[in-house]
Write a protein that holds these residues in place. Structure first.
Motif, PDB file in Angstrom:
ATOM      1  N   GLU A 289       0.656  -1.084   0.164  1.00 51.99           N
ATOM      2  CA  GLU A 289       0.094  -0.039  -0.042  1.00 51.99           C
ATOM      3  C   GLU A 289       0.955   1.285   0.110  1.00 51.99           C
ATOM      4  O   GLU A 289       0.604   2.393  -0.820  1.00 51.99           O
ATOM      5  CB  GLU A 289      -0.784   0.190   1.044  1.00 51.99           C
ATOM      6  CG  GLU A 289      -1.846   1.046   1.259  1.00 51.99           C
ATOM      7  CD  GLU A 289      -2.930   0.893   2.126  1.00 51.99           C
ATOM      8  OE1 GLU A 289      -3.430   2.145   2.780  1.00 51.99           O
ATOM      9  OE2 GLU A 289      -3.319  -0.219   2.921  1.00 51.99           O
ATOM     10  N   LEU A 290       1.914   1.381   0.724  1.00 51.12           N
ATOM     11  CA  LEU A 290       2.836   2.642   1.022  1.00 51.12           C
ATOM     12  C   LEU A 290       3.607   2.680  -0.317  1.00 51.12           C
ATOM     13  O   LEU A 290       3.611   3.670  -0.858  1.00 51.12           O
ATOM     14  CB  LEU A 290       3.916   2.287   1.879  1.00 51.12           C
ATOM     15  CG  LEU A 290       4.939   3.262   2.192  1.00 51.12           C
ATOM     16  CD1 LEU A 290       4.188   4.620   2.409  1.00 51.12           C
ATOM     17  CD2 LEU A 290       5.904   2.979   3.179  1.00 51.12           C
TER      18      LEU A 290
ATOM     19  N   ASP B 207       2.287   1.802  -3.274  1.00 49.51           N
ATOM     20  CA  ASP B 207       1.170   1.987  -4.380  1.00 49.51           C
ATOM     21  C   ASP B 207       1.116   3.684  -4.075  1.00 49.51           C
ATOM     22  O   ASP B 207       1.212   4.423  -5.127  1.00 49.51           O
ATOM     23  CB  ASP B 207       0.058   1.467  -4.047  1.00 49.51           C
ATOM     24  CG  ASP B 207       0.091   0.049  -4.581  1.00 49.51           C
ATOM     25  OD1 ASP B 207       0.851  -0.409  -5.400  1.00 49.51           O
ATOM     26  OD2 ASP B 207      -0.889  -0.852  -4.354  1.00 49.51           O
ATOM     27  N   ARG B 208       0.982   4.105  -2.761  1.00 49.00           N
ATOM     28  CA  ARG B 208       0.915   5.664  -2.549  1.00 49.00           C
ATOM     29  C   ARG B 208       2.147   6.286  -3.227  1.00 49.00           C
ATOM     30  O   ARG B 208       2.039   7.379  -3.812  1.00 49.00           O
ATOM     31  CB  ARG B 208       0.838   5.840  -1.337  1.00 49.00           C
ATOM     32  CG  ARG B 208      -0.674   5.743  -0.490  1.00 49.00           C
ATOM     33  CD  ARG B 208      -0.900   5.979   0.735  1.00 49.00           C
ATOM     34  NE  ARG B 208      -0.620   4.989   1.540  1.00 49.00           N
ATOM     35  CZ  ARG B 208      -0.108   5.089   2.787  1.00 49.00           C
ATOM     36  NH1 ARG B 208      -0.031   6.349   3.484  1.00 49.00           N
ATOM     37  NH2 ARG B 208       0.245   3.901   3.359  1.00 49.00           N
ATOM     38  N   GLN B 209       3.314   5.648  -2.866  1.00 49.18           N
ATOM     39  CA  GLN B 209       4.737   6.361  -3.307  1.00 49.18           C
ATOM     40  C   GLN B 209       4.654   6.409  -4.950  1.00 49.18           C
ATOM     41  O   GLN B 209       5.427   7.403  -5.580  1.00 49.18           O
ATOM     42  CB  GLN B 209       5.942   5.625  -2.648  1.00 49.18           C
ATOM     43  CG  GLN B 209       6.066   5.776  -1.288  1.00 49.18           C
ATOM     44  CD  GLN B 209       6.485   7.262  -0.857  1.00 49.18           C
ATOM     45  OE1 GLN B 209       7.073   7.880  -1.541  1.00 49.18           O
ATOM     46  NE2 GLN B 209       6.125   7.501   0.337  1.00 49.18           N
ATOM     47  N   THR B 210       4.072   5.269  -5.252  1.00 47.91           N
ATOM     48  CA  THR B 210       4.199   5.147  -7.139  1.00 47.91           C
ATOM     49  C   THR B 210       3.059   6.248  -7.470  1.00 47.91           C
ATOM     50  O   THR B 210       3.630   6.997  -8.471  1.00 47.91           O
ATOM     51  CB  THR B 210       3.664   3.694  -7.571  1.00 47.91           C
ATOM     52  OG1 THR B 210       4.793   2.838  -6.796  1.00 47.91           O
ATOM     53  CG2 THR B 210       3.678   3.696  -8.968  1.00 47.91           C
ATOM     54  N   MET B 211       2.165   6.374  -6.887  1.00 44.20           N
ATOM     55  CA  MET B 211       1.161   7.452  -7.173  1.00 44.20           C
ATOM     56  C   MET B 211       1.765   8.816  -7.143  1.00 44.20           C
ATOM     57  O   MET B 211       1.414   9.634  -8.102  1.00 44.20           O
ATOM     58  CB  MET B 211      -0.083   7.330  -6.477  1.00 44.20           C
ATOM     59  CG  MET B 211      -1.003   6.126  -6.675  1.00 44.20           C
ATOM     60  SD  MET B 211      -1.774   5.708  -8.363  1.00 44.20           S
ATOM     61  CE  MET B 211      -2.725   6.937  -8.268  1.00 44.20           C
ATOM     62  N   SER B 212       2.234   9.189  -6.036  1.00 48.37           N
ATOM     63  CA  SER B 212       2.976  10.476  -5.812  1.00 48.37           C
ATOM     64  C   SER B 212       3.969  10.659  -6.738  1.00 48.37           C
ATOM     65  O   SER B 212       3.941  11.753  -7.104  1.00 48.37           O
ATOM     66  CB  SER B 212       3.450  10.399  -4.415  1.00 48.37           C
ATOM     67  OG  SER B 212       4.156  11.684  -4.000  1.00 48.37           O
TER      68      SER B 212
ATOM     69  N   SER C 159       2.494  11.614 -10.102  1.00 51.33           N
ATOM     70  CA  SER C 159       1.598  12.658  -9.818  1.00 51.33           C
ATOM     71  C   SER C 159       2.986  13.820 -10.059  1.00 51.33           C
ATOM     72  O   SER C 159       2.768  14.893 -10.773  1.00 51.33           O
ATOM     73  CB  SER C 159       1.158  12.919  -8.319  1.00 51.33           C
ATOM     74  OG  SER C 159       0.679  14.265  -8.333  1.00 51.33           O
TER      75      SER C 159
END
Length: 163
Positions: A32-33, A35-40, A43
């Motif tokens: 999950e972390l 995925d969030r880092q990948t999304m960030s 972005s």
């Protein structure tokens, strides 16, 4: 003894099952972390791309504005005016030099006028003395060619004795 071993294995299996569950939860949290880092990161890449495009657009606008800056300025008038200014400046420098020369000549003439006034005053005084005293020796006048000074030299009349 077998029971004890069985119990030990069950305890170990329960511990390993707890550890496996904790590892699954940790892996899920890490995914999950991630995925969030990948999304960030995605972005940030999108924002960076947008900023790069905006920078290129602003640079093009600035270049166009710089090129248009001189559009309304008539360069021929500017260069002609510059030539005229240079000619005027040169003429002013020549006039300044001529004025300095004339000032030097004026000062020299003023000094000469003072000298002439002094000599005329001396000459008048000498003439008054001569005319007032008939026994006074005559004077000869001469002007020094180098200095321009007037000089008086007493001269006795022929046949007159020196005192």
């Amino acid at each position: 003894q077998l029971r004890l071993r069985l119990k030990s294995r069950e305890d170990l299996q329960a511990t390993l099952a707890g550890d496996a569950e904790a590892s699954r939860r940790a892996a899920a949290a890490m995914l999950e972390l991630g995925d969030r880092q990948t999304m960030s990161l995605s972005s940030l890449r999108d924002e960076n791309e947008w900023l790069s495009q905006e920078l290129r657009r602003v640079e093009r606008e600035a270049t166009a504005a710089q090129e248009r800056y001189w559009d309304g300025v008539p360069f021929s008038n500017f260069s002609t005016g510059r030539d005229e200014v240079d000619a005027l400046r040169s003429g002013a420098e020549d006039l300044d030099a001529e004025l300095r020369g004339m000032e030097r000549e004026l000062r020299s003439a003023q000094r000469g006028a003072k000298v002439a006034a002094t000599e005329a005053s001396m000459a008048r005084a000498c003439l008054r003395d001569l005319l007032g005293n008939p026994g006074t020796p005559t004077l000869s006048f001469s002007i020094d060619d180098d200095s321009g000074w007037l000089s008086f030299t007493p001269r006795r009349r022929p046949g007159e004795a020196e005192p």
